[in-house]
Design an enzyme around this catalytic site. Structure first.
Site, PDB file in Angstrom:
ATOM      1  N   CYS A 118       0.804  -1.225   0.000  1.00  0.00           N
ATOM      2  CA  CYS A 118       0.000   0.000   0.000  1.00  0.00           C
ATOM      3  C   CYS A 118       0.834   1.271   0.000  1.00  0.00           C
ATOM      4  CB  CYS A 118      -0.945  -0.007   1.189  1.00  0.00           C
ATOM      5  SG  CYS A 118      -2.089  -1.417   1.191  1.00  0.00           S
ATOM      6  N   HIS A 259      -2.785   7.037   2.838  1.00  0.00           N
ATOM      7  CA  HIS A 259      -3.312   5.739   2.416  1.00  0.00           C
ATOM      8  C   HIS A 259      -4.665   5.534   3.066  1.00  0.00           C
ATOM      9  CE1 HIS A 259      -3.998   1.580   1.738  1.00  0.00           C
ATOM     10  NE2 HIS A 259      -3.626   1.188   2.944  1.00  0.00           N
ATOM     11  N   ASN A 289     -10.429   0.175   0.811  1.00  0.00           N
ATOM     12  CA  ASN A 289      -8.970   0.176   0.714  1.00  0.00           C
ATOM     13  C   ASN A 289      -8.545  -0.413  -0.630  1.00  0.00           C
ATOM     14  OD1 ASN A 289      -6.217  -0.276   0.929  1.00  0.00           O
ATOM     15  ND2 ASN A 289      -6.322  -1.377   2.871  1.00  0.00           N
TER      16      ASN A 289
END
Length: 341
Positions: A118, A259, A289
């Site tokens: 990520c 993020h 996500n």
């Protein structure tokens, strides 16, 4: 304390693409022993976007890249570098960046895939901007974050399925006005929880050959508590380290893009750093996500909504499995035909 001037390597255009299937919490919970209210309380996530069976990471990447190129006002023959940030490429190899290169019609130049989970997009932007600073012949670089997380999720595992989504985001780096663009980056790794978030299947220690069918190692395994502890410990520190390199402080930052893992986590980190949510943009509530794509998509949406103004000091920050952390400081300014950092 005043921030140093930017390097002149700017984000000239951004773009994103989301999967076409939207799944809300009510739909998801039909197959789980949790409630929509529980998911919302735990994560802040209301829905997620899921790829269709015939969707591909490369197609998502090309869609996002095309929009970023349009925003920057450049054509494929002006791109000299492509960095694809992903763990869910179409194939183990060749690299996804090669497929993007082919589909866009780029000729020559450099390609590579970057796997920092990520934190990939933040890492990819720094790698590409460093390359441009070192080599004046690199005119424009394309950095893409893309993930088809749903291909690696056990749909019955509430620890992972409630979070993850599919999409792509992209940025074009160009040479802009003096003093604008990337100012500094910082990175940190704490590998003590290496096994906390993982997909083992397909790796050389867990090869696909010889299997009768899918194995437990083929799906994402996620320790949410370990991830939370890592993020709240190291993400604020890596942001401060990047600002320190830029001769700046947290009070100098006009806008943060983090993020998008968990709304509650972002809220906690922002407040821990003495800021508030008015200085950032979150889309995890509506999107979920999207892994290496999440910072790219959030940045693209923030630009689309005119939330980042020329001259603003912008910090991009992310945490990825392993665990690795990255943050970069940008002086946002017009660049090329599009607005960028």
């Amino acid at each position: 304390m005043s921030l140093r001037a930017g390097s002149g390597v700017c984000i000239a255009g951004v773009g994103h693409h989301l999967a076409g299937v939207v799944e809300d919490n009510e739909t998801l919970c039909r197959n789980l022993e949790v409630t929509p209210a529980w998911i919302l309380e735990k994560t802040g996530i209301k829905r997620r976007y899921l790829a269709a069976p015939d969707d591909t990471a490369s197609a998502f990447a090309v869609q996002a890249a095309t929009r970023a190129m349009a925003g920057a006002g450049i054509a494929a023959d002006q791109i000299d570098m492509i960095v694809a940030c992903t763990f869910s490429a179409d194939y183990t190899f060749p690299p996804l960046s090669a497929k993007i290169h082919k589909e866009l019609g780029v000729r020559g130049g450099q390609i590579f895939d970057l796997q920092a989970n990520c934190a990939g997009f933040v890492s990819g932007l720094t790698a590409a901007s460093d390359r441009m600073a070192a080599d004046p012949s690199v005119r424009h670089a394309l950095v893409v974050g893309v993930e088809l997380n749903s291909r690696y999720i056990d749909r019955g595992d509430a620890d992972s399925v409630i979070y993850h989504s599919d999409g792509a985001g992209a940025a074009v780096l160009s040479r802009g006005a003096a003093g604008s663009g990337i100012v500094a980056s910082a990175f940190h790794t704490d590998s003590s929880n290496y096994e906390a978030v993982r997909v083992r299947g397909g790796g050389s220690s867990f090869p696909a050959m010889g299997r009768a069918g899918p194995a437990d190692s083929d799906v994402m395994e996620l320790n949410g508590l370990a991830t939370w502890k890592q993020a709240i410990t190291h993400l604020p520190a890596v942001v401060k380290a990047a600002l320190g390199k830029a001769d700046g402080e947290l009070s100098d930052v006009d806008f943060f893009v983090f993020h998008q893992a968990n709304y509650n986590l972002i809220d906690y980190i922002v407040r821990k750093m003495g800021a508030d949510l008015s200085r950032t943009y979150t889309n995890v509530q509506e999107i979920g996500n999207t892994g290496a794509a999440s910072v790219a998509i959030a940045l693209s949406e923030a630009v689309e909504r005119d939330l980042i103004q020329p001259g603003a000091t912008v910090v991009l920050a992310a945490v990825g499995a392993g665990f690795n952390f990255g943050a970069s400081v940008w002086r946002w300014a017009p660049a090329g035909a599009g607005r960028g950092g």
